[in-house]
Every structure is written in C-alpha cells, then in structure tokens.
Design an enzyme around this catalytic site. Structure first.
Site, PDB file in Angstrom:
ATOM      1  N   LYS A 117     -24.249  -4.474  78.496  1.00 50.31           N
ATOM      2  CA  LYS A 117     -23.206  -4.384  77.463  1.00 50.31           C
ATOM      3  C   LYS A 117     -23.137  -3.042  76.761  1.00 50.31           C
ATOM      4  O   LYS A 117     -22.053  -2.521  76.494  1.00 50.31           O
ATOM      5  CB  LYS A 117     -23.394  -5.503  76.432  1.00 50.31           C
ATOM      6  CG  LYS A 117     -22.699  -6.785  76.860  1.00 50.31           C
ATOM      7  CD  LYS A 117     -22.820  -7.823  75.794  1.00 50.31           C
ATOM      8  CE  LYS A 117     -24.256  -8.279  75.685  1.00 50.31           C
ATOM      9  NZ  LYS A 117     -24.469  -9.279  74.649  1.00 50.31           N
ATOM     10  N   ARG A 294     -15.750  -9.265  89.027  1.00 46.08           N
ATOM     11  CA  ARG A 294     -15.618 -10.315  90.049  1.00 46.08           C
ATOM     12  C   ARG A 294     -14.195 -10.867  90.025  1.00 46.08           C
ATOM     13  O   ARG A 294     -13.425 -10.567  89.125  1.00 46.08           O
ATOM     14  CB  ARG A 294     -16.576 -11.456  89.708  1.00 46.08           C
ATOM     15  CG  ARG A 294     -16.236 -12.079  88.354  1.00 46.08           C
ATOM     16  CD  ARG A 294     -16.975 -13.364  88.045  1.00 46.08           C
ATOM     17  NE  ARG A 294     -16.442 -13.991  86.843  1.00 46.08           N
ATOM     18  CZ  ARG A 294     -16.774 -13.702  85.609  1.00 46.08           C
ATOM     19  NH1 ARG A 294     -17.651 -12.738  85.372  1.00 46.08           N
ATOM     20  NH2 ARG A 294     -16.229 -14.324  84.587  1.00 46.08           N
TER      21      ARG A 294
END
Ligand code: MV4
Length: 497
Positions: A117, A294
């Site tokens: 992150k 994804r």
C-alpha cells in the site's frame, strides 16, 4: 493466433467465464481442481484437468509448485489466474514466467508494487497523476510524531494498518483528544493481527463513495479505460451490488477520473487489465485508494456497457497482440447492475455450505448469469460463499433496476439460504433507487428485515421447488422434506394472485 493451451488456475464461476473466452477464441481450456471440486463444472467443461491437492486452498489452489507442475503436465502455453487465490501474488507470476509459460496478467513487478500500500501510494504520488488523500508518506510507529502529523492533516483522521486491508485494522479518530489512545490500540492490534505494528494516517473522507475505473493496456503502449463502476453497496467491506455508470458521478468528473486512471496506468508501465480504486467525497473530489492488478468479480458490468470482452482482450494482450479497439470506439451505453448471490444467511451474514437441491436461473434480454451451480451441486466449505453473479443491462438505470428485480424474483435456489432477499430489499430502498447512496448505505440507511413467508408465498415456494428439483436422475432429498428449501420472495405473489 495459433490455438493455445490455456490453463485457468481457479475454480467456480470465474473458471467457467475464462474458459468461455478461451473456447470462443479457438484455444484449448484446461483446468486444475482440488479434491473438493472433483465434481465441479470447471473440471467437466475443460478439455483436460489435473488435481492439485486437498480441499483447503493452501493445499491446492494456493500451492504454487502444485499449480506450476499441473501446468507443465497439461502442456499449458499460458495461465489465467482469475481473481483471488494466486492472482495477485507476484511470486506466482514470476514462477509462471520462469517455467516458460505466459502469465495472463500484469508483470510481477507491478503486482508487487501495487500489493504494497505504501509503495503504491508513493508510486502514484511520484507520477503526479492521481490525487491522494492527505496523509502520512510512510508507516509510523512513534506516537508523538504521529500526533503532530495528525494535527497538520486535520481531523477527523483515519488510522490504517500498513499490513491491513479490506478495512481491517482501520480506526476513525474524530478529535485530537482520542488520538493517542486509539493510535496505541491500533498499533498493538496490528502487531498482533499482522505481525507488523506500523500505521499510517489519512484525512477521513466523509460520506465516501467507492468508485473504480477499469483500465486495460497492451504491450505496445496502448492504454484505454472502460469507464467507472460504482461499488458503494458493501457490507463489512464485501461488495454486494456494483453498477456502471455510477449514478452519482457527473460527466465532468467521469472524464477527469477516467483520464487520471489512464495516465497513471501508462506511467507505471502497466500491462493487461487492471482496476484503479478511488474514494470519492460528496463534492466528487476523488482520491487514489489502491490498484487491483487482476480481473475483478464485477467486470461484467463494464462488459455490458461497453460491449468489450475483457477476458478475450487479456488473452490477446498476453500473447503480444494489440487491443482490438481504441478509446474513441468506446461509449458507455445504457446501464448495468450486478448482484452477487452468496450462499449465506442474509440476516446472520453467515456462509452456508450444503447441497443445492434445485436451480433455476433467469435468462432473456439483458440478463447474464455467471455461475457454476447445478442441481445436486454440493457447496464446499473451503471457499468463498459467492455462488452466482446475476447481472442485467437496461437502456436506463430504471430499466436495469426493474429487470434486476424481475430476474431475482424468478431465480430459484433450493436447499441453501442465499442473500437474494437482501438484494430484493435493496432494490426497494429509496436511497438506492434514487442513486444517491454512499458506502454507508448498508448499516446506516438500510437494514435487512427478516420476513416470514405467508401461506401464499410458501405455496409458491413449493411449486418453485418442485419445478426446479424434480428430475428423473436426481436422487437427492426432495424439497418438501427439506426445511431449508423454502424459497422466499417479495412482489411475485401479487402478480400471481
Ligand atoms: C477510508 C475511508 C475514509 N477516509 N479512508 C475501507 C477499506 C479500505 N480499503 C479503505 N476503506 C476506507 N478508507 C479514508 N481516508 C473510508 C473507507 C471505507 C470504505 C471504503 C470503500 C468501500 C467501503 C468502505 C466502507 C467503510 C469505510
């Protein structure tokens, strides 16, 4: 393109979804499966399949060595990871390439950057393409330093665990007085839960919307977006309904957020399909949250409104071909809504495993069902509770809502409890219908009401059960012997009286 052997390293509806694209393109669909999935559709419908281990994912779908060895055994030219499992493990992408197999997804390096992150935030800040929520640049451990920084950022403050995710390890601090005690508690909790006590701070975005932009890039520098998805209907950080376009975002904001997403995608050297997630406040200011490297569960709503088959594009891209379209070819046409159907008790929010004694899915104009269920299918305890995605398209949002309501009422799933009654109630919610909801909808403006079916509904449920569950070959329990098979609906009885 000469026919390729393409392994889908996944299960359930997404394995079937990817197999469909593979077959349509003239390629060969291959499968892996766990022992718990040996009777699954993704195994039956593949040209060849290899068992990779026991039911629990860590012993099968998450076992990189087993998956790679299955791929070699199947002589796979490429692997599509689907979502979840190994789809965002950089180590897996690398192992696939090292085995001389094409990974249908982004380069391992981008997966690992976006999976961290703080690294993702820094990367996005560095290219100056995406606005970030004002906050700390790095993980923090010193409470006094954090306290001073919080004052600079301004309250309310969100404390997030560096190693957290999906809302875990998050703390909202409304005012200075509570900062130190909440920071201490968050530190010890994060250390215990994730083995990493580092935290970071952000200004709290009030009334947030979860808006995400679908992007796709080929290996030749072509980058396009497929507009935004509104994903604010969530329950405990699990998405429930997604739609495109967002009913909240203006044309002007849409142009800005999509352009920002494309710019960022280009500058980080991204390849294949991806999603950039934003938080958007009530004034339509947007802030980068994270990038998902994804194909996502909710990709059908983007396919509905653009007419693009994202999986086919992913496969083309992985084999070095160019995107089949240009940005100027794309329009957001009509409106699409996706309902995630979960095998769960909608009141207690508990997953349900068990046998599906009857199935009848809707079809028709503007209706798409992505599901691996069949009559007699046993839902394994090991995996996600999502058993179907029902998505609809309408010329307008109102038509999509009406169509969604109709098809959810028609859907018959016996033997298990599902969250379809929750969807039907959401479709009656005033804020949802008006399109002015935020991530706070479920829990604040909407509360699920358990209903007991009246006599008429029970009678209809019996008929539905009989229609869907009686078959010559099916030897399972009959629906009326099965107390869980009562099918609940709202609205349908009116029409039949
Ligand atoms: C926030 C926020 C408000 N302000 N950050 C929740 C999951 C995690 N990925 C980010 N989350 C949030 N971060 C700031 N600075 C509100 C949320 C949030 C949320 C975000 C997206 C979708 C649903 C949500 C539900 C509650 C809180």
């Amino acid at each position: 393109m000469a026919p390729k052997r393409i392994l889908v390293a996944n299960r359930g509806e997404i394995a079937l979804r990817v197999h469909r694209a593979v077959r349509e393109m003239g390629h060969v669909p291959l499968a892996i499966y766990s022992k718990a999935d040996r009777l699954s559709q993704h195994v039956a419908k593949a040209d060849a399949a290899v068992c990779v281990g026991e039911g629990p994912s860590i012993h099968s779908y998450l076992n990189i060595d087993a998956v790679i060895s299955a791929a070699k055994q199947l002589k796979a030219d490429a692997i599509h990871p689907g979502y979840g499992f190994l789809s965002e493990k950089a180590e897996f992408a690398k192992a696939v390439e090292d085995a001389g197999i094409v990974f249908i997804g982004p380069p391992g390096k981008v997966i690992s950057t976006m999976g961290d992150k703080v690294a993702a935030r820094k990367t996005m800040a560095g290219i100056g393409g995406l606005p970030l929520v004002p906050g700390s640049k790095d993980g923090m451990t010193d409470e006094n330093e954090a306290f001073r920084l919080a004052k600079d950022i301004g309250y309310p403050i969100m404390i997030k665990a560096l190693a957290g995710g999906g809302g875990r390890g998050m703390r909202l601090v409304m005012e200075e007085g509570e900062f130190l005690s909440l920071f201490r508690r968050a530190t010890s909790e994060a250390a215990k839960a994730f083995g990493d006590g580092r935290l970071y701070l952000e200004r709290y975005v009030t009334s947030p919307h979860h808006i995400e932009v679908q992007v796709i890039a080929d290996q030749h520098g072509n980058v396009c977006h497929l507009f935004e998805r509104e994903c604010s209907v969530q329950r405990r950080h699990q998405k429930v309904i997604e739609e495109s376009p967002s009913p909240f975002v203006s044309e002007e904001t849409r142009a800005k957020i999509c352009e920002a997403a494309v710019k960022a995608t280009k500058e980080i050297g991204y390849v294949n399909a991806g999603t950039i997630e934003f938080l958007m406040d009530d004034k339509q200011n947007f802030y980068f949250m994270e990038m998902n490297t994804r194909l996502q569960v909710e990709h059908p709503v983007s396919e509905w409104v653009t007419g693009i088959d994202l999986v086919k594009e992913q496969i083309r891209i992985a084999f070095g071909e160019k995107l089949s379209f240009r940005q100027s070819d794309l329009r957001q046409r009509g409106h699409s809504i996706e309902f995630r159907v979960n095998a769960e008790d909608p009141e207690k929010f508990l997953p349900q495993a068990g046998r599906v004694t009857g199935v009848s899915f809707p079809g028709g104009l503007g209706v798409r069902v992505d599901s691996h269920l069949y009559r007699g299918y046993e839902i394994p305890v090991f995996y996600d509770s999502m058993i179907a995605k029902i998505s609809v398209w309408g010329a307008t949002r109102a038509e999509a809502i009406a169509r969604g309501k109709a098809v959810l009422q028609e859907t018959v799933l016996n033997g298990i409890k599902t969250n379809i009654p929750l969807h039907l109630q959401l479709l009656e919610n005033e804020k949802f219908v008006r399109g002015n909801y935020t991530t706070r909808l479920i829990g604040e403006d909407f509360h699920y009401q358990e209903r007991t079916p009246d006599a008429e509904e029970l009678k209809m449920a019996m008929i539905a059960a009989a229609v869907s569950a009686y078959g010559k070959e099916y030897k399972g329990k009959c629906p009326e012997e099965d107390e869980n098979s009562r099918w609940k609906s709202t609205g349908r009885m009116e029409a039949l009286r």
